[in-house]
Design a protein around this motif. Structure first.
Motif, PDB file in Angstrom:
ATOM      1  N   ASP A   1      32.445  99.843  33.978  1.00 40.01           N
ATOM      2  CA  ASP A   1      32.511  98.468  33.471  1.00 40.01           C
ATOM      3  C   ASP A   1      32.557  97.421  34.584  1.00 40.01           C
ATOM      4  O   ASP A   1      31.886  96.393  34.510  1.00 40.01           O
ATOM      5  CB  ASP A   1      33.735  98.309  32.563  1.00 40.01           C
ATOM      6  N   ALA A   2      33.357  97.685  35.623  1.00 43.11           N
ATOM      7  CA  ALA A   2      33.493  96.708  36.704  1.00 43.11           C
ATOM      8  C   ALA A   2      32.182  96.545  37.460  1.00 43.11           C
ATOM      9  O   ALA A   2      31.734  95.427  37.737  1.00 43.11           O
ATOM     10  CB  ALA A   2      34.609  97.122  37.657  1.00 43.11           C
ATOM     11  N   ALA A   3      31.572  97.669  37.816  1.00 41.28           N
ATOM     12  CA  ALA A   3      30.301  97.610  38.540  1.00 41.28           C
ATOM     13  C   ALA A   3      29.202  97.021  37.665  1.00 41.28           C
ATOM     14  O   ALA A   3      28.351  96.264  38.151  1.00 41.28           O
ATOM     15  CB  ALA A   3      29.901  99.007  39.019  1.00 41.28           C
ATOM     16  N   TYR A   4      29.225  97.348  36.382  1.00 39.33           N
ATOM     17  CA  TYR A   4      28.226  96.810  35.452  1.00 39.33           C
ATOM     18  C   TYR A   4      28.263  95.279  35.438  1.00 39.33           C
ATOM     19  O   TYR A   4      27.231  94.607  35.542  1.00 39.33           O
ATOM     20  CB  TYR A   4      28.491  97.361  34.045  1.00 39.33           C
ATOM     21  N   GLY A   5      29.454  94.717  35.305  1.00 37.81           N
ATOM     22  CA  GLY A   5      29.578  93.265  35.278  1.00 37.81           C
ATOM     23  C   GLY A   5      29.112  92.623  36.566  1.00 37.81           C
ATOM     24  O   GLY A   5      28.428  91.589  36.553  1.00 37.81           O
ATOM     25  N   ALA A   6      29.463  93.226  37.708  1.00 40.31           N
ATOM     26  CA  ALA A   6      29.070  92.671  39.005  1.00 40.31           C
ATOM     27  C   ALA A   6      27.557  92.751  39.201  1.00 40.31           C
ATOM     28  O   ALA A   6      26.932  91.816  39.720  1.00 40.31           O
ATOM     29  CB  ALA A   6      29.789  93.416  40.130  1.00 40.31           C
ATOM     30  N   LEU A   7      26.958  93.856  38.790  1.00 42.59           N
ATOM     31  CA  LEU A   7      25.504  94.006  38.918  1.00 42.59           C
ATOM     32  C   LEU A   7      24.770  93.033  37.991  1.00 42.59           C
ATOM     33  O   LEU A   7      23.725  92.480  38.353  1.00 42.59           O
ATOM     34  CB  LEU A   7      25.097  95.453  38.603  1.00 42.59           C
ATOM     35  N   ALA A   8      25.315  92.825  36.800  1.00 43.24           N
ATOM     36  CA  ALA A   8      24.703  91.878  35.859  1.00 43.24           C
ATOM     37  C   ALA A   8      24.749  90.458  36.414  1.00 43.24           C
ATOM     38  O   ALA A   8      23.775  89.699  36.312  1.00 43.24           O
ATOM     39  CB  ALA A   8      25.419  91.949  34.508  1.00 43.24           C
ATOM     40  N   ASP A   9      25.866  90.090  37.023  1.00 43.90           N
ATOM     41  CA  ASP A   9      25.981  88.757  37.626  1.00 43.90           C
ATOM     42  C   ASP A   9      25.003  88.593  38.779  1.00 43.90           C
ATOM     43  O   ASP A   9      24.390  87.535  38.945  1.00 43.90           O
ATOM     44  CB  ASP A   9      27.407  88.520  38.124  1.00 43.90           C
ATOM     45  N   LEU A  10      24.855  89.644  39.590  1.00 42.03           N
ATOM     46  CA  LEU A  10      23.914  89.593  40.708  1.00 42.03           C
ATOM     47  C   LEU A  10      22.491  89.444  40.203  1.00 42.03           C
ATOM     48  O   LEU A  10      21.695  88.662  40.756  1.00 42.03           O
ATOM     49  CB  LEU A  10      24.041  90.867  41.551  1.00 42.03           C
ATOM     50  N   ARG A  11      22.153  90.157  39.156  1.00 43.31           N
ATOM     51  CA  ARG A  11      20.805  90.054  38.581  1.00 43.31           C
ATOM     52  C   ARG A  11      20.517  88.636  38.119  1.00 43.31           C
ATOM     53  O   ARG A  11      19.451  88.083  38.390  1.00 43.31           O
ATOM     54  CB  ARG A  11      20.673  91.025  37.405  1.00 43.31           C
ATOM     55  N   ALA A  12      21.482  88.039  37.414  1.00 40.79           N
ATOM     56  CA  ALA A  12      21.296  86.676  36.922  1.00 40.79           C
ATOM     57  C   ALA A  12      21.127  85.690  38.078  1.00 40.79           C
ATOM     58  O   ALA A  12      20.273  84.799  38.030  1.00 40.79           O
ATOM     59  CB  ALA A  12      22.485  86.275  36.051  1.00 40.79           C
ATOM     60  N   SER A  13      21.917  85.863  39.132  1.00 39.43           N
ATOM     61  CA  SER A  13      21.817  84.970  40.293  1.00 39.43           C
ATOM     62  C   SER A  13      20.478  85.116  40.995  1.00 39.43           C
ATOM     63  O   SER A  13      19.883  84.127  41.440  1.00 39.43           O
ATOM     64  CB  SER A  13      22.956  85.269  41.282  1.00 39.43           C
ATOM     65  N   LEU A  14      19.983  86.335  41.093  1.00 38.21           N
ATOM     66  CA  LEU A  14      18.702  86.576  41.749  1.00 38.21           C
ATOM     67  C   LEU A  14      17.559  85.937  40.977  1.00 38.21           C
ATOM     68  O   LEU A  14      16.674  85.285  41.560  1.00 38.21           O
ATOM     69  CB  LEU A  14      18.464  88.085  41.888  1.00 38.21           C
ATOM     70  N   VAL A  15      17.558  86.114  39.659  1.00 38.69           N
ATOM     71  CA  VAL A  15      16.501  85.529  38.824  1.00 38.69           C
ATOM     72  C   VAL A  15      16.517  84.010  38.935  1.00 38.69           C
ATOM     73  O   VAL A  15      15.468  83.364  39.070  1.00 38.69           O
ATOM     74  CB  VAL A  15      16.657  85.981  37.362  1.00 38.69           C
ATOM     75  N   ARG A  16      17.713  83.420  38.906  1.00 33.93           N
ATOM     76  CA  ARG A  16      17.815  81.961  39.032  1.00 33.93           C
ATOM     77  C   ARG A  16      17.361  81.499  40.416  1.00 33.93           C
ATOM     78  O   ARG A  16      16.727  80.445  40.545  1.00 33.93           O
ATOM     79  CB  ARG A  16      19.251  81.508  38.768  1.00 33.93           C
ATOM     80  N   TYR A  17      17.668  82.277  41.442  1.00 31.51           N
ATOM     81  CA  TYR A  17      17.289  81.910  42.813  1.00 31.51           C
ATOM     82  C   TYR A  17      15.769  81.848  42.961  1.00 31.51           C
ATOM     83  O   TYR A  17      15.227  80.883  43.499  1.00 31.51           O
ATOM     84  CB  TYR A  17      17.865  82.930  43.805  1.00 31.51           C
TER      85      TYR A  17
END
Length: 397
Positions: free
Chosen positions: A318-334
């Protein structure tokens, strides 16, 4: 003080009215992402919703028609205006919807209205300022910590001696693959020396490090992250990370028929996950430092990394999932924020055979971009760009 004492006399653009009832619409804007085989969705917070205020109001009295007409004029005036809300105070709003006037002989001397207002902000338009990639950098750092913790909680070599021996063999497979990657990258002597020293240290200390999974996770992750420092351009690091996305995928699956075998299998899965996740995370970090040569290339890398992050999320805790999801969203926005002004890759067919210098001058008014045309299309001779054959060139961004 009673609540009635706090009520304000209602008005819009200075025209008074009486409020019969009030309602509102508040909350947050949320994009819900539901992934296959995951019970918990990821809710992406997109900011506060625009606040809406609904009022049922009326004017009354012997001369109510004058007040009614002034309200109609105020509601139909363009732009935003000041609303004095009896319960909420002064607000700058725009009329979103207005119904009325409702009049009847039963309620003589009265006109009713139903209004929906929406809060008005300043007319601030998006600027073309470049996203510095700080959110991707921050997201990668958070994800890195999460996947190291995930590994440390699973990896365990206690018990049968062959569990530890197998773990050492997995570390050796990693060092061999990292050595291969290092040798394939055009690099600088200083970074190569440091990376090679760290690689050698991991191989030597493997039997000790496997006893402390948290330390092993740090050593492995730091080596994977170090790949980004080997190439002379960050974009080459993205290509260098690809062999690690499926680390140990070819390794025979271990059947968990006993407690020891189950732990051996868990160790192998944890090692594969740590290396693969580290490679994808650090590739995303490298992407935020890259100068992409075209919009097509930026989108291609964005889609590839987003897909890889999705795959890692499928098996993460769960912890890694949330962090990876946040990173994905930041990358797409970038990428979305920075790709708008990039050149596009297009197909162009010269009418006749020309030297690359002449073609570069015709396309870009810059003969210095001849080498770009040659390298992109793998021409052997700069003096002969064949006519009648489609080639790839960049639009003049």
């Amino acid at each position: 003080m009673a609540w009635l004492d706090n009520l304000l006399p209602g008005s819009f653009r200075g025209v008074p009215f009486v409020v019969e009832s009030s309602d509102g619409d508040i909350g947050r804007r949320v994009a819900l992402h539901e992934y296959p085989l995951r019970d918990k969705p990821y809710a992406e917070d997109l900011g506060r919703k625009a606040r809406k205020f609904s009022l049922d109001l009326f004017v009354h009295g012997a001369d109510y028609m004058a007040g009614r007409d002034r309200l109609i004029a105020a509601f139909e005036q363009s732009g935003s205006g000041k609303l004095v809300h009896p319960y909420l105070g002064e607000l700058t709003v725009t009329v979103l919807e207005a119904r009325g006037p409702r009049e009847s002989t039963r309620e003589g001397g009265m006109a009713r209205f139903s209004l929906t207002f929406i809060e008005s902000g300043e007319a601030v338009f998006p600027s073309a300022a470049r996203d510095s990639g700080e959110k991707v950098e921050s997201g990668a750092t958070t994800a890195a910590a999460a996947v190291k913790d995930e590994f440390a909680e699973t990896f365990d070599v206690s018990g049968q001696s062959w569990i530890a021996e197998h773990a050492v063999s997995l570390v050796n497979k990693l060092t061999d693959q990292l050595e291969t990657i290092k040798n394939s990258i055009p690099n600088l002597p200083a970074t190569v020396f440091s990376f090679a020293a760290d690689l050698s240290a991991l191989a030597i200390q493997a039997e000790t490090l496997i006893r402390t999974p948290a330390d092993l996770a740090v050593s492995i992750y730091d080596l994977v992250a170090g790949i980004a420092l080997l190439p002379d351009r960050p974009r080459r690091a993205l290509d260098a990370y690809r062999p690690l996305y499926n680390f140990l995928a070819d390794e025979p699956e271990i059947s968990g028929t006993t407690v020891s075998r189950s732990q051996q299998a868990a160790n192998q899965t944890a090692m594969a996950a740590l290396v693969s996740r580290a490679a994808v995370i650090e590739a995303a970090r490298a992407a935020s430092a890259s100068e992409f040569v075209s919009l097509d290339q930026a989108i291609s890398y964005r889609d590839e990394l987003a897909d890889q992050l999705d795959l890692q999320m499928d098996t993460a805790d769960d912890a890694a999932y949330g962090a990876l999801a946040d990173l994905r969203a930041s990358l797409v926005r970038y990428v979305a924020a920075n790709a708008g002004n990039m050149a596009r890759l297009i197909s162009f067919t010269p009418a006749v055979t020309l030297p690359a210098l002449v073609l570069a001058h015709q396309l870009y008014q810059d003969a210095g971009r001849a080498e770009e045309i040659i390298s992109r299309n793998n021409f052997r001779h700069s003096g002969f760009v064949p006519g009648g054959v489609a080639i790839e060139v960049l639009t003049n961004a």
